[in-house]
Scaffold this active site. Structure first.
Site, short mmCIF file in Angstrom:
data_model
loop_
_atom_site.label_atom_id
_atom_site.label_comp_id
_atom_site.label_asym_id
_atom_site.label_seq_id
_atom_site.Cartn_x
_atom_site.Cartn_y
_atom_site.Cartn_z
CB CYS A 1 -0.68 -0.01 1.15
SG CYS A 1 -1.71 1.41 1.40
CG ASP B 1 -2.27 -3.55 0.15
OD1 ASP B 1 -3.08 -4.08 1.00
OD2 ASP B 1 -2.24 -2.65 -0.84
CB VAL C 1 6.09 -12.54 -21.36
CG1 VAL C 1 4.75 -13.37 -20.97
CG2 VAL C 1 6.64 -12.44 -20.50
CD GLU C 2 11.36 -17.86 -19.61
OE1 GLU C 2 10.78 -18.34 -18.79
OE2 GLU C 2 11.48 -16.88 -17.92
CB SER C 3 6.37 -18.91 -17.71
OG SER C 3 7.58 -19.47 -17.57
CG HIS D 1 -5.30 -3.05 -4.49
ND1 HIS D 1 -4.90 -3.98 -3.85
CD2 HIS D 1 -6.41 -3.41 -3.42
CE1 HIS D 1 -4.06 -4.21 -3.01
NE2 HIS D 1 -5.66 -3.77 -2.67
CD GLU D 2 -7.83 0.91 -7.07
OE1 GLU D 2 -8.77 0.50 -7.38
OE2 GLU D 2 -6.94 0.64 -7.49
#
Length: 165
Positions: free
Chosen positions: A56, A63, A78-80, A97-98
């Site tokens: 936060c 969070d 994308v490579e994991s 969060h947004e």
């Protein structure tokens, strides 16, 4: 069906590396991509990341949430392992969060330029409320732009019961 050559994987340096450096600060440059071997086909790739952590920005309290990433690749994917390290780099990053979910989507668009992508965060409640931001993107001027509009307009029409967190 043949596997990938060393030349095709020359930019994938983290996979299989036993000396992984875990960065605790936001590090988008850790993301690695490789060529999509099936660019003639539309298909989804989905990542479920149930142990996402960020801070936060006001209280600096942790969070926790699950991040869902679904995309239709174009030329790059994308490579994991690099994605795992990238998401791990949010551990000490302070953002709402947004913002975190939009940053993740923007960074993935930047490195992959996918046909379509959506990122959805489902965060555990703090103070009696959970926050579940969703964002998506479809490549401009393509059917995926309309797909993004449709999925946004119909997103979460039937939300689940919040009893599993």
């Amino acid at each position: 069906m043949s596997g990938r050559s060393n030349e095709e994987l020359k930019d994938v340096t983290l996979l299989g590396n036993q000396h992984t450096n875990y960065t605790f600060d936001y590090t988008p440059e850790v993301l690695e991509v490789f060529d999509n071997k099936h660019p003639n086909r539309d298909y989804f790739v989905k990542f479920n990341c149930p142990e996402f952590t960020t801070l936060c920005p006001k209280t600096m309290q942790p969070d926790f949430g699950t991040v869902y990433i679904s995309y239709i690749p174009d030329k790059k994917m994308v490579e994991s392992k690099s994605l795992k390290l990238y998401l791990f780099s949010f551990r000490n990053h302070g953002d709402f969060h947004e913002d975190s979910i939009n940053i993740i989507m923007n960074d993935l668009i930047h490195v992959m330029d996918p046909r379509y992508i959506e990122v959805w965060g489902k965060f555990t409640p703090r103070g009696g409320i959970s926050i579940d931001p969703y964002c998506n993107y479809g490549k401009s001027g393509t059917k995926f732009e309309q797909m993004a509009e449709y999925r946004m307009m119909n997103h979460d029409m039937y939300p689940e019961k919040i009893d599993n967190r």
